[in-house]
Each structure stands twice: as C-alpha cells, then as structure tokens.
Design a protein around this motif. Structure first.
Motif, PDB file in Angstrom:
ATOM      1  N   ALA A  58      11.506   0.378  34.017  1.00 39.78           N
ATOM      2  CA  ALA A  58      12.000  -0.965  34.350  1.00 39.78           C
ATOM      3  C   ALA A  58      11.058  -1.697  35.301  1.00 39.78           C
ATOM      4  O   ALA A  58      10.854  -2.906  35.171  1.00 39.78           O
ATOM      5  CB  ALA A  58      13.395  -0.877  34.969  1.00 39.78           C
ATOM      6  N   SER A  59      10.465  -0.954  36.260  1.00 35.82           N
ATOM      7  CA  SER A  59       9.555  -1.614  37.208  1.00 35.82           C
ATOM      8  C   SER A  59       8.324  -2.158  36.503  1.00 35.82           C
ATOM      9  O   SER A  59       7.784  -3.194  36.890  1.00 35.82           O
ATOM     10  CB  SER A  59       9.146  -0.640  38.317  1.00 35.82           C
ATOM     11  N   ARG A  60       7.897  -1.474  35.449  1.00 40.28           N
ATOM     12  CA  ARG A  60       6.768  -1.970  34.642  1.00 40.28           C
ATOM     13  C   ARG A  60       7.169  -3.270  33.943  1.00 40.28           C
ATOM     14  O   ARG A  60       6.394  -4.226  33.879  1.00 40.28           O
ATOM     15  CB  ARG A  60       6.367  -0.907  33.616  1.00 40.28           C
ATOM     16  N   GLY A  61       8.381  -3.301  33.419  1.00 40.87           N
ATOM     17  CA  GLY A  61       8.868  -4.516  32.770  1.00 40.87           C
ATOM     18  C   GLY A  61       8.956  -5.678  33.734  1.00 40.87           C
ATOM     19  O   GLY A  61       8.630  -6.821  33.383  1.00 40.87           O
ATOM     20  N   GLU A  62       9.392  -5.410  34.964  1.00 41.70           N
ATOM     21  CA  GLU A  62       9.480  -6.459  35.986  1.00 41.70           C
ATOM     22  C   GLU A  62       8.107  -7.032  36.307  1.00 41.70           C
ATOM     23  O   GLU A  62       7.942  -8.245  36.469  1.00 41.70           O
ATOM     24  CB  GLU A  62      10.127  -5.883  37.248  1.00 41.70           C
ATOM     25  N   LEU A  63       7.102  -6.136  36.381  1.00 44.48           N
ATOM     26  CA  LEU A  63       5.748  -6.580  36.693  1.00 44.48           C
ATOM     27  C   LEU A  63       5.159  -7.403  35.560  1.00 44.48           C
ATOM     28  O   LEU A  63       4.545  -8.447  35.782  1.00 44.48           O
ATOM     29  CB  LEU A  63       4.858  -5.362  36.985  1.00 44.48           C
ATOM     30  N   VAL A  64       5.365  -6.951  34.314  1.00 45.03           N
ATOM     31  CA  VAL A  64       4.866  -7.696  33.149  1.00 45.03           C
ATOM     32  C   VAL A  64       5.540  -9.064  33.072  1.00 45.03           C
ATOM     33  O   VAL A  64       4.888 -10.076  32.803  1.00 45.03           O
ATOM     34  CB  VAL A  64       5.108  -6.898  31.847  1.00 45.03           C
ATOM     35  N   PHE A  65       6.843  -9.081  33.335  1.00 48.66           N
ATOM     36  CA  PHE A  65       7.559 -10.359  33.305  1.00 48.66           C
ATOM     37  C   PHE A  65       6.996 -11.339  34.329  1.00 48.66           C
ATOM     38  O   PHE A  65       6.845 -12.532  34.051  1.00 48.66           O
ATOM     39  CB  PHE A  65       9.050 -10.150  33.569  1.00 48.66           C
ATOM     40  N   SER A  66       6.670 -10.838  35.509  1.00 53.09           N
ATOM     41  CA  SER A  66       6.124 -11.717  36.544  1.00 53.09           C
ATOM     42  C   SER A  66       4.786 -12.305  36.102  1.00 53.09           C
ATOM     43  O   SER A  66       4.479 -13.458  36.406  1.00 53.09           O
ATOM     44  CB  SER A  66       5.968 -10.958  37.868  1.00 53.09           C
ATOM     45  N   ARG A  67       3.993 -11.528  35.367  1.00 56.49           N
ATOM     46  CA  ARG A  67       2.709 -12.032  34.869  1.00 56.49           C
ATOM     47  C   ARG A  67       2.924 -13.120  33.814  1.00 56.49           C
ATOM     48  O   ARG A  67       2.237 -14.143  33.808  1.00 56.49           O
ATOM     49  CB  ARG A  67       1.895 -10.881  34.265  1.00 56.49           C
ATOM     50  N   ILE A  68       3.871 -12.881  32.921  1.00 52.94           N
ATOM     51  CA  ILE A  68       4.164 -13.874  31.875  1.00 52.94           C
ATOM     52  C   ILE A  68       4.695 -15.159  32.494  1.00 52.94           C
ATOM     53  O   ILE A  68       4.293 -16.268  32.120  1.00 52.94           O
ATOM     54  CB  ILE A  68       5.187 -13.299  30.867  1.00 52.94           C
ATOM     55  N   ALA A  69       5.593 -15.010  33.457  1.00 49.66           N
ATOM     56  CA  ALA A  69       6.145 -16.185  34.130  1.00 49.66           C
ATOM     57  C   ALA A  69       5.054 -16.946  34.863  1.00 49.66           C
ATOM     58  O   ALA A  69       5.067 -18.186  34.925  1.00 49.66           O
ATOM     59  CB  ALA A  69       7.238 -15.752  35.115  1.00 49.66           C
ATOM     60  N   SER A  70       4.070 -16.217  35.384  1.00 46.22           N
ATOM     61  CA  SER A  70       2.954 -16.865  36.075  1.00 46.22           C
ATOM     62  C   SER A  70       2.134 -17.708  35.107  1.00 46.22           C
ATOM     63  O   SER A  70       1.799 -18.863  35.388  1.00 46.22           O
ATOM     64  CB  SER A  70       2.071 -15.800  36.732  1.00 46.22           C
ATOM     65  N   VAL A  71       1.818 -17.148  33.951  1.00 47.12           N
ATOM     66  CA  VAL A  71       1.077 -17.901  32.929  1.00 47.12           C
ATOM     67  C   VAL A  71       1.870 -19.126  32.489  1.00 47.12           C
ATOM     68  O   VAL A  71       1.337 -20.222  32.337  1.00 47.12           O
ATOM     69  CB  VAL A  71       0.768 -16.995  31.715  1.00 47.12           C
ATOM     70  N   GLN A  72       3.179 -18.923  32.304  1.00 52.85           N
ATOM     71  CA  GLN A  72       4.033 -20.023  31.837  1.00 52.85           C
ATOM     72  C   GLN A  72       4.004 -21.220  32.776  1.00 52.85           C
ATOM     73  O   GLN A  72       3.835 -22.366  32.345  1.00 52.85           O
ATOM     74  CB  GLN A  72       5.469 -19.522  31.704  1.00 52.85           C
ATOM     75  N   VAL A  73       4.121 -20.964  34.064  1.00 50.83           N
ATOM     76  CA  VAL A  73       4.211 -22.087  34.980  1.00 50.83           C
ATOM     77  C   VAL A  73       2.861 -22.753  35.224  1.00 50.83           C
ATOM     78  O   VAL A  73       2.798 -23.941  35.521  1.00 50.83           O
ATOM     79  CB  VAL A  73       4.881 -21.691  36.307  1.00 50.83           C
ATOM     80  N   PHE A  74       1.768 -22.010  35.067  1.00 53.06           N
ATOM     81  CA  PHE A  74       0.458 -22.655  35.157  1.00 53.06           C
ATOM     82  C   PHE A  74       0.224 -23.553  33.937  1.00 53.06           C
ATOM     83  O   PHE A  74      -0.340 -24.645  34.048  1.00 53.06           O
ATOM     84  CB  PHE A  74      -0.649 -21.617  35.287  1.00 53.06           C
ATOM     85  N   LEU A  75       0.677 -23.097  32.765  1.00 55.74           N
ATOM     86  CA  LEU A  75       0.636 -23.960  31.574  1.00 55.74           C
ATOM     87  C   LEU A  75       1.516 -25.185  31.785  1.00 55.74           C
ATOM     88  O   LEU A  75       1.169 -26.302  31.388  1.00 55.74           O
ATOM     89  CB  LEU A  75       1.110 -23.182  30.343  1.00 55.74           C
TER      90      LEU A  75
END
Length: 416
Positions: free
Chosen positions: A255-272
């Motif tokens: 689950a902690s891996r999923g949380e970290l991956v999600f944070s990366r995706i959310a980061s890309v999303q908001v920069f876009l």
C-alpha cells in the motif's frame, strides 16, 4: 511603477501557491491518514468530510456578506490564515486523541476545524484574490495557475513526507501558513488603482449594496441553475477525490508503494493543470463560461466512469490526469460566469453561495452516501452510480442556466 505591478503579480501568485500547498497536502493525504494512522472505516472517514461540508454551509453565507462589505480589506482572509497556522498542532495533539476517545465525535470536531481553513476558508481566499486581481487588471486564470503549481509540488514532496512521518504533512501546512500570512500582510491594493483600471465599472461597483440587490440574485433563474451545476461538477469532483487515493493504492501489493506512485501521478496532473490554466482564460472567452462549465462536467463524467471500468494501474493514472483539463475549465468558467451574469458588487456572496454553499450541500450528502456505497457495493460500482449522478446534475443545471452572453445582450439593449 511597472516593477511594483510585476511584484504585486508575484505576491498574488505566492498567496495562491502557499494556500493551495496547504489545500493539496491535506486533501491528497488526509484520506491516507484517516485510513492508515487513525484506522477509520470508509463511512467514518466520510463523516469527517461531511462535517467539513456542514461547517462550510454555516460559514459561507456569513463569509460572503462580510467579504462584500469589506471589499479589498484583508481582515477575514487574516482570520483564515490564523486558523491555518494551528493545523499541525491540532492534528497531532487534538484530532487523533479525539478520534481514539470517540470516532464519531472526533470526526465531527476535526472536520469542523479543517473547514475553517479549507471548505469554508477557500471561498474567502478565492473571492478576495479574484476581486483584488480584477482591481489590479490581472487575468484571474493567470494568477490562479500558481495554485496548480502548488498542488504539483505538494503531491511530489507529500508522498515522501507521508511515508516517513504522516504528521509531517500537517506541520508543513503550518509552515506554509506562516509564509502566506507574510504575503497577505505585504499586499497593497488601493481603490484609486482600481478606478484607473476599471473606470466605467467604478460607479456600479462602489455604490452601496441593498437588500433588493441581494434578493435579485435569488430571483435569477441562472443562480439556481448554477447551484445545480456546481453540485454536479464541484461537489462530485471533491467527493470522487476524497477516497480515490485508497482505491488506487488497493491495486498494489504494498500500500505504501501505491501511495507513493499516486503522489507522483498527482504531481504530474497538477503541473499539467498549471499549463492548461494559462490557456483557459483565452479558451473560455471563445466558447463562453456556461459552455466551459458543461465541458468540465463532461470531462468529470468520463473520468469517474473510466475509473470504474478501466482498472489497470496505467489506465487509472491516465484517467486521473484528465483532471488537469477539468479543473482549469471549471475554475475559470466559474469566475467569468459570476462576473458576467451577476452584480459585481456581490461577487463574493454569489461565489460563496452559488459555488461554495451549493458545493458543500452536495458534499454533506454525498460524502457519507458514497462512503457507505464504497463499503457496501465496492468502489467500482460506486463510481458508476456517481457518474450517473454527475450527468443528471450537469444536464439539469445547463437547461436552467442562461449564458453570460444572454445577459450581455440584454444590458446592451437596455443601454441603447
């Protein structure tokens, strides 16, 4: 003088940046904290968000009228910043102990406090900065993009912080609030400057607000259509995002891996999102604010429905990135619709009632409803139900609302 004007632009941008840094950190990682640290069920976690919404319902009408009375004065904004300063101590030393003593009572108290800063406070922040940027002749969307940049930064660093220490998220909010307070104190927007920039509008905007002016808002069918549209778009946007991080993380063995991956995706999303925010004012000026809201609703419908059926991790990541288009369309369209259709003297009131109040009514209801549905029928079936709700509200709202161009033509005809 030009340097001062440029400095003011960065001041506005900095205020958006540090406020929405706090916003993004809490809304991205509060679901994880409630699940992993506080060990709450989805229904009780939903109650936290419902409590935030109920508190906002009480605050919004009061905040709106006060801010319209204050105009360019910063007192109410300052109160929100003061509440933000204590997020770190509150979560670590009060919120968790209250949840351990009584989960329901703790959820209500915690949600109410966070609403002072977020669900209720955001209306003050948005309304004040929109009015100030309009007074300073800036395009709202160009300044608002700093909020998206903050979201990207928060998502990028937040995942690392949360994995190392879940409480560090909330202490980072306290630090951001300190910087936000300094920027607010340094900001100067004068009525004289406003008069130079918007001379034709000054007489109307500076004249006293009467009871009749306020009642006219409620007699306008577009106000009620706008409220319905906001429940379909803004409410469901937030409700969808409340527990989506947990849904996404469930596709990982760790689950902690999923949380970290999600944070990366959310980061890309908001920069876009920040990139689209630059283009959004031009695009909305072309198609109209009402059409912009409809388009935002369609994108949200596609995003929610896609998350129900396309359950590969990379597909979920792509569907999450669609929010980068949806958010700029929604935010810019909201502000342009309000200033294009309603009395500009009441922009804060209309924003807080038509957008925030309506949104919180929806969140109060749907946070708990969807939290219960997730627990009973699962996330995927719950998302199908949510998609149907979104489309129903968007269609009904669009049928009731008139476009801002309709009001522009009527004003022109009356003037002639």
């Amino acid at each position: 003088m030009k340097n001062i004007k440029q400095l003011k632009f960065w001041n506005f941008g900095g205020m958006y940046y540090f406020y929405f840094m706090i916003w993004a950190l809490i809304f991205a990682f509060l679901p994880f904290w409630l699940d992993k640290t506080a060990n709450l069920s989805t229904s009780v976690a939903g109650l936290v968000f419902s409590a935030m919404a109920v508190t906002a319902l009480i605050l919004e009408p009061i905040y709106g009228l006060i801010q319209d009375k204050l105009g360019l004065k910063k007192y109410l904004f300052g109160f929100v910043v003061l509440c933000l300063l204590f997020i770190g101590p509150f979560v670590q030393f009060a919120f968790l102990p209250l949840l351990e003593m009584n989960a329901i009572f703790g959820a209500i108290v915690g949600g109410a406090y966070l609403s002072l800063c977020l669900n209720g406070g955001v209306g003050v922040v948005e309304a004040y900065i929109e009015r100030s940027t309009r007074a300073s002749n800036y395009e709202y969307g160009h300044v608002r993009l700093f909020g998206s940049l903050a979201g990207g930064t928060a998502a990028f660093i937040g995942g690392i912080m949360f994995v190392r220490n879940p409480y560090s998220i909330f202490w980072a909010c306290t630090v951001s609030a300190v910087i936000l307070g300094v920027l607010l104190w340094a900001l100067r927007v004068k009525k004289e400057e406003k008069e130079k920039v918007h001379a034709p509008e000054v007489e109307e905007e500076e004249s006293p607000v009467t009871k009749e002016n306020i009642l006219n808002v409620f007699k306008n069918r577009s106000f009620w259509g706008f409220c319905i549209m906001m429940i379909g778009i803004a409410t469901m946007f937030d409700v969808f995002d409340q527990q989506f991080p947990n849904y996404f993380a469930s596709f990982f063995d760790d689950a902690s891996r999923g949380e970290l991956v999600f944070s990366r995706i959310a980061s890309v999303q908001v920069f876009l999102e920040a990139g689209f925010m630059i283009l959004a004012p031009w695009f909305i000026n072309k198609i109209g604010a009402k059409n912009g809201l409809i388009l935002a609703g369609i994108v949200l419908f596609v995003r929610v429905l896609g998350s129900a059926y396309l359950t590969e991790v990379w597909m979920l990541a792509f569907w999450r990135l669609l929010a980068a288009i949806e958010m700029p369309l929604m935010l810019v369209s909201i502000m342009k619709y309000i200033t294009g259709v309603f009395d500009v003297r009441l922009s804060a009131t209309v924003y807080m009632l038509g957008f925030n109040f309506a949104k919180q009514v929806g969140i109060t209801i749907f946070s708990y409803v969807m939290g219960t549905l997730y627990g009973s029928i699962g996330f995927q079936n719950g998302y199908v139900v949510m998609a149907i709700i979104i489309m129903a509200f968007v269609v009904v709202g669009a049928l009731i609302m008139r476009s801002e161009r309709y009001y522009t033509k009527n004003k022109s005809a009356a003037a002639a």
